[in-house]
Design an enzyme around this catalytic site. Structure first.
Site, PDB file in Angstrom:
ATOM      1  N   LYS A   5       0.804  -1.225   0.000  1.00 53.41           N
ATOM      2  CA  LYS A   5       0.000   0.000   0.000  1.00 53.41           C
ATOM      3  C   LYS A   5       0.839   1.278   0.000  1.00 53.41           C
ATOM      4  O   LYS A   5       0.415   2.301  -0.515  1.00 53.41           O
ATOM      5  CB  LYS A   5      -0.951  -0.006   1.195  1.00 53.41           C
ATOM      6  CG  LYS A   5      -2.107  -0.985   1.005  1.00 53.41           C
ATOM      7  CD  LYS A   5      -3.261  -0.662   1.928  1.00 53.41           C
ATOM      8  CE  LYS A   5      -4.474  -1.499   1.584  1.00 53.41           C
ATOM      9  NZ  LYS A   5      -4.311  -2.922   1.997  1.00 53.41           N
ATOM     10  N   GLU A  50      -9.666   7.230   3.593  1.00 52.67           N
ATOM     11  CA  GLU A  50     -10.519   6.388   4.421  1.00 52.67           C
ATOM     12  C   GLU A  50      -9.749   5.115   4.682  1.00 52.67           C
ATOM     13  O   GLU A  50      -8.855   4.756   3.914  1.00 52.67           O
ATOM     14  CB  GLU A  50     -11.834   6.078   3.711  1.00 52.67           C
ATOM     15  CG  GLU A  50     -11.794   4.881   2.768  1.00 52.67           C
ATOM     16  CD  GLU A  50     -10.894   5.055   1.562  1.00 52.67           C
ATOM     17  OE1 GLU A  50     -10.712   6.196   1.114  1.00 52.67           O
ATOM     18  OE2 GLU A  50     -10.360   4.032   1.074  1.00 52.67           O
ATOM     19  N   SER A  77       1.593  -9.938  -0.724  1.00 53.61           N
ATOM     20  CA  SER A  77       1.278  -8.511  -0.637  1.00 53.61           C
ATOM     21  C   SER A  77       1.668  -7.854   0.676  1.00 53.61           C
ATOM     22  O   SER A  77       1.924  -6.653   0.724  1.00 53.61           O
ATOM     23  CB  SER A  77      -0.209  -8.299  -0.901  1.00 53.61           C
ATOM     24  OG  SER A  77      -0.998  -9.093  -0.032  1.00 53.61           O
TER      25      SER A  77
HETATM   26  C1  LIG Z   1      -5.128  -3.950   1.715  1.00 48.64           C
HETATM   27  C2  LIG Z   1      -4.407  -5.208   1.462  1.00 48.64           C
HETATM   28  C3  LIG Z   1      -4.791  -6.086   0.415  1.00 48.64           C
HETATM   29  C4  LIG Z   1      -6.014  -5.874  -0.443  1.00 48.64           C
HETATM   30  O1  LIG Z   1      -6.007  -4.702  -1.192  1.00 48.64           O
HETATM   31  P1  LIG Z   1      -5.780  -4.706  -2.772  1.00 48.64           P
HETATM   32  O2  LIG Z   1      -6.074  -3.300  -3.158  1.00 48.64           O
HETATM   33  O3  LIG Z   1      -6.728  -5.676  -3.372  1.00 48.64           O
HETATM   34  O4  LIG Z   1      -4.366  -5.082  -3.009  1.00 48.64           O
HETATM   35  C5  LIG Z   1      -4.031  -7.219   0.176  1.00 48.64           C
HETATM   36  N1  LIG Z   1      -2.954  -7.516   0.947  1.00 48.64           N
HETATM   37  C6  LIG Z   1      -2.560  -6.703   1.959  1.00 48.64           C
HETATM   38  C7  LIG Z   1      -1.375  -7.105   2.766  1.00 48.64           C
HETATM   39  C8  LIG Z   1      -3.262  -5.527   2.260  1.00 48.64           C
HETATM   40  O5  LIG Z   1      -2.875  -4.752   3.272  1.00 48.64           O
END
Ligand SMILES: *Cc1c(COP(=O)(O)O)cnc(C)c1O
Length: 393
Positions: free
Chosen positions: A90, A112, A378
């Protein structure tokens, strides 16, 4: 480009556009008119890349997991977004949008947040670049995400509770939009996923596209070719997936797999599997697939992972799904939990629950031994420790 970028009106096939109240039109129009010139300029790219490298810690490793590869009989690489500053992908978007806001002459940032991950990333980028930061968060979420609320406050952000409706993410979105309408000239609204009215989905995808840009050069270095056979990512709104898919979507030899949150199972009534359960609708400013009743009421989603607990997906992904360019697989809560433990015990990496959904695709597909499979990890699991401990037998 058939899949990667929207048309001039922000459409990916039938999905996208900008469905906004009249009063937001000037704000959104300003972004539509300027975002590409700014973010594609050499100056901007240089500044952005420099921060990604020296502040965020990029490039993140593309890690060959021998243990997963042995177990699942394929060549499995993990793209380590969990090693970024603040613990997930993010921050890539937050830094990009705060830089853009500065170029547009804004002094104030609003955002948000649901679980607080996007709020923390935004507050971090604002602290770094000296902008005022206001984060809207549902009152219920504030109570259940105390550590992230504390982080945002320590970073200097003002956290404002949204007290209407279910007091969760969608109510925080409404409050943020109200704020933006009231402060059109001074304020930029940072959306944290590849959702929202045009140009947000495209803008966020471009900021996250560093993920697949790096995968290409890292694969080239490691295996001598720059595309995998499979690219896998989880989809909440779709930002890490958009970034992981970006440089591969036009190359049909790369198979794309998106993991969505099955919750307790797609027919359980407690699910967030948007492609399995959704239909064409408008949510948060764009036309996409939305989980809704036949009369258009948004259905409350459920997922064990806060980042995937969303009743829609971004328009880029809705198009990839409807064109059969990407395969969507629902992963249930218990399958994600099991996979999080498995990666932790096999490789010593505690993944975010969201990322565990992407990893669990390994249990749903059969690969050839020589297939190159890249999975976007992610984020890291620190934020999910309470859930993990509760699940430990
Ligand atoms: C917020 C988040 C997501 C989901 O958000 P996307 O916009 O779909 O990427 C996925 N993995 C992590 C670690 C997150 O913090």
């Amino acid at each position: 480009m058939k899949y990667r970028n929207p048309d001039a009106h922000g459409y990916y096939g039938n999905f996208g556009g900008a469905f906004i109240p009249e009063m937001l039109y000037p704000n959104v129009k300003e972004l539509q008119d300027h975002y590409l010139d700014i973010i594609e300029s050499e100056d901007f790219k240089k500044e952005f890349k420099d921060l990604l490298k020296n502040y965020v810690g990029r490039a993140t490793p593309l890690y060959f997991s021998k243990n997963l590869s042995d177990k699942y009989q394929a060549q499995i690489f993990l793209k380590r977004e969990d090693l970024n500053h603040t613990g997930a992908h993010k921050i890539n978007n937050a830094i990009g949008q705060v830089l853009l806001a500065k170029k547009l002459g804004k002094q104030r940032i609003i955002a948000e947040t649901g679980a607080g991950q996007h709020g923390v990333a935004t507050a971090t980028a604002c602290a770094l670049m000296g902008l005022e930061c206001v984060v809207y968060m549902g009152e219920v979420d504030i109570a259940r995400q105390a550590p992230n609320v504390a982080r945002m406050k320590m970073l200097g952000a003002t956290v404002i509770p949204a007290t209407s409706g279910s007091k969760t993410l969608k109510d925080a979105v409404n409050e943020a939009l109200r704020d933006w309408i009231n402060h059109p000239t001074t304020t930029h609204y940072i959306i944290g996923s590849a959702v929202g009215p045009h140009p947000y989905p495209d803008m966020v995808a471009r900021f996250q596209s560093i993920i697949s840009e790096e995968i290409q050069s890292q694969l080239k270095e490691k295996i001598g070719r720059d595309n995998p056979d499979y690219i896998v990512a989880c989809v909440g709104g779709g930002s890490n997936a958009a970034g992981a898919f970006y440089h591969f979507v036009e190359n049909e030899s790369v198979k794309i797999i998106a993991a969505e949150a099955g919750g307790h199972g797609i027919s359980s009534g407690l699910s967030a599997a948007t492609t399995a359960l959704g239909s064409l609708g408008v949510l948060h400013g764009s036309k996409s697939l939305v989980m809704q009743t036949t009369d258009g009421q948004v259905i409350e989603p459920h997922s064990i992972s806060a980042g995937l607990d969303y009743p829609g997906i971004g328009p880029m992904h809705a198009n990839l799904f409807s064109q059969h360019r990407a395969e969507f697989i629902a992963i249930n809560d218990d399958e994600a939990l099991e996979m999080a433990y498995e990666l932790t015990r096999l490789d010593g990496i505690i993944p975010a629950l969201e990322s565990a959904h992407a990893l669990a695709v390994l249990k749903k597909k059969t690969f050839q031994k020589e297939d190159i499979v890249v999975i976007c990890l992610s984020g890291r699991g620190d934020k999910d420790m309470e859930t993990y401990l509760k699940a430990m037998k």
